[in-house]
Write a protein that holds these residues in place. Sequence first.
Motif, PDB file in Angstrom:
ATOM      1  N   SER A 101       0.818  -1.216   0.000  1.00 17.28           N
ATOM      2  CA  SER A 101       0.000   0.000   0.000  1.00 17.28           C
ATOM      3  C   SER A 101       0.850   1.264   0.000  1.00 17.28           C
ATOM      4  O   SER A 101       1.571   1.542   0.957  1.00 17.28           O
ATOM      5  CB  SER A 101      -0.918   0.004   1.233  1.00 17.28           C
ATOM      6  OG  SER A 101      -1.522   1.264   1.378  1.00 17.28           O
ATOM      7  N   SER A 102       0.746   2.056  -1.068  1.00 17.95           N
ATOM      8  CA  SER A 102       1.387   3.376  -1.088  1.00 17.95           C
ATOM      9  C   SER A 102       0.777   4.275  -0.024  1.00 17.95           C
ATOM     10  O   SER A 102       1.475   5.109   0.569  1.00 17.95           O
ATOM     11  CB  SER A 102       1.212   4.017  -2.470  1.00 17.95           C
ATOM     12  OG  SER A 102       1.829   3.255  -3.469  1.00 17.95           O
ATOM     13  N   SER A 103      -0.508   4.115   0.208  1.00 18.86           N
ATOM     14  CA  SER A 103      -1.202   4.931   1.200  1.00 18.86           C
ATOM     15  C   SER A 103      -0.625   4.706   2.593  1.00 18.86           C
ATOM     16  O   SER A 103      -0.304   5.652   3.317  1.00 18.86           O
ATOM     17  CB  SER A 103      -2.699   4.605   1.215  1.00 18.86           C
ATOM     18  OG  SER A 103      -3.237   4.710  -0.078  1.00 18.86           O
ATOM     19  N   HIS A 104      -0.473   3.435   2.978  1.00 16.63           N
ATOM     20  CA  HIS A 104       0.023   3.159   4.308  1.00 16.63           C
ATOM     21  C   HIS A 104       1.517   3.451   4.435  1.00 16.63           C
ATOM     22  O   HIS A 104       2.001   3.737   5.534  1.00 16.63           O
ATOM     23  CB  HIS A 104      -0.301   1.718   4.696  1.00 16.63           C
ATOM     24  CG  HIS A 104      -1.776   1.506   4.873  1.00 16.63           C
ATOM     25  ND1 HIS A 104      -2.495   0.644   4.093  1.00 16.63           N
ATOM     26  CD2 HIS A 104      -2.676   2.094   5.698  1.00 16.63           C
ATOM     27  CE1 HIS A 104      -3.768   0.687   4.451  1.00 16.63           C
ATOM     28  NE2 HIS A 104      -3.901   1.561   5.424  1.00 16.63           N
ATOM     29  N   ALA A 105       2.234   3.395   3.312  1.00 12.81           N
ATOM     30  CA  ALA A 105       3.629   3.848   3.333  1.00 12.81           C
ATOM     31  C   ALA A 105       3.682   5.335   3.669  1.00 12.81           C
ATOM     32  O   ALA A 105       4.522   5.780   4.462  1.00 12.81           O
ATOM     33  CB  ALA A 105       4.293   3.577   1.990  1.00 12.81           C
ATOM     34  N   LEU A 106       2.770   6.096   3.089  1.00 11.46           N
ATOM     35  CA  LEU A 106       2.711   7.534   3.379  1.00 11.46           C
ATOM     36  C   LEU A 106       2.326   7.784   4.832  1.00 11.46           C
ATOM     37  O   LEU A 106       2.967   8.588   5.531  1.00 11.46           O
ATOM     38  CB  LEU A 106       1.711   8.212   2.442  1.00 11.46           C
ATOM     39  CG  LEU A 106       1.445   9.697   2.683  1.00 11.46           C
ATOM     40  CD1 LEU A 106       2.726  10.510   2.530  1.00 11.46           C
ATOM     41  CD2 LEU A 106       0.365  10.202   1.723  1.00 11.46           C
ATOM     42  N   PHE A 107       1.302   7.096   5.305  1.00 12.61           N
ATOM     43  CA  PHE A 107       0.870   7.285   6.691  1.00 12.61           C
ATOM     44  C   PHE A 107       1.982   6.886   7.657  1.00 12.61           C
ATOM     45  O   PHE A 107       2.246   7.575   8.644  1.00 12.61           O
ATOM     46  CB  PHE A 107      -0.383   6.453   6.988  1.00 12.61           C
ATOM     47  CG  PHE A 107      -1.541   6.757   6.085  1.00 12.61           C
ATOM     48  CD1 PHE A 107      -1.709   8.015   5.542  1.00 12.61           C
ATOM     49  CD2 PHE A 107      -2.459   5.767   5.757  1.00 12.61           C
ATOM     50  CE1 PHE A 107      -2.774   8.292   4.695  1.00 12.61           C
ATOM     51  CE2 PHE A 107      -3.520   6.038   4.918  1.00 12.61           C
ATOM     52  CZ  PHE A 107      -3.676   7.298   4.382  1.00 12.61           C
ATOM     53  N   GLY A 108       2.628   5.744   7.379  1.00 17.63           N
ATOM     54  CA  GLY A 108       3.711   5.298   8.241  1.00 17.63           C
ATOM     55  C   GLY A 108       4.856   6.288   8.261  1.00 17.63           C
ATOM     56  O   GLY A 108       5.403   6.602   9.334  1.00 17.63           O
TER      57      GLY A 108
END
Length: 379
Positions: A101-108
């Motif tokens: 997930s690119s999204s969760h990479a960003l959030f992390g």
Amino acid sequence: MSVLVVAVIMTALVFDFTNGFHDTANAMATSIATGALRPKVAVLLAGALNLVGAFLSVAVAKTISGGLVNEARITPVVIFGGLLGAIVWNLLTWLLSLPSSSSHALFGGLIGATWVYAGSDAIQFSNVASKVLLPLVLSPVVAGVVALVATAVLYRIARRVEQGTLTSFFRRTQVVSASMVALSHGTNDAQKTMGVITLTLVTVGLLPASADPPLWVIASCAVAIASGTALGGWRIIRTLGRRISDIQSPQGFVAESSTTAVILTSSHLGFPLSTTQVATGSIFGASRGRRGATVRWGVARRMALAWLLTLPASAVIGALATQLAATGTAGTVAVAVLTAGVALGIYVVSRRGPVTGDNVNDAPAPVAVLTPAPVDRAA
């Protein structure tokens, strides 16, 4: 606008670009695998629809710009470090052909950067739990169940239809369903970068808290993600399209339709979920829903491991990048150069076994296990 703010905006657009080519597979992997669309046509179509979709909503962008961290406690340096954590994780998982997930990479990345700079109390954990972690767990399960049931029902209804007619019909409908996934992907994922840039502008006082993304932010993010999508993330397209199961056109249509429904619903509610996890869940559900189809659960285990590692790994990278960048201009330049070096190294390694639009379907699909017809002993 300071040089640092401009650098953060440019870095955010680079992340948006990597998000695009990392997630092209979400919309087009099954259509490419079934032959509904030629590979290069598919990624260009996805890019164009990502561009359009980015203009349809800002609900997810507002969640990120004013819902996950305390914008009064962070600086552009924090956002810069968080973005670098997300970019590095996107490139690593792309090299390994893993649809993480690119999204969760960003959030992390943002969470790790904020934690090391401003402390854990600058993170709004209740929002992280309700708007990030809960969708992370539920979205692939919901999409998978919907796709499984719909596929089973569809094959039961169509069991008397000649196979060639069924395939021909659903190849045509897949063009529509894949296009809807691409449109919804642009609507959901481009907003994440919009939210990050808006958050940056809020932290330096150029926008008030809870402001909507300006039009120039929306447009630039739309162009960045569309450009990345049109490039084609062929490694991950091969994984989703060829390595999970022997996807047929009806299954591809169901998987894409289920993905679209879940993503658009979450975008309307402002949930920044992972389109990768939704699409993957739908593909596994559609694969399992056809009687006799083989599903490679070993691939699923590797994907699940990548999903579990995404938040903590990108958080660690983002935290380290922020620590170095926060030491001053020299530190910021150093971390940018290090990240560029890592990116170049990943690219060089990827050229040893390139996957392109010409060979993306070369990997053999698993062979379906069919139940043999009963033998009439009396004959």
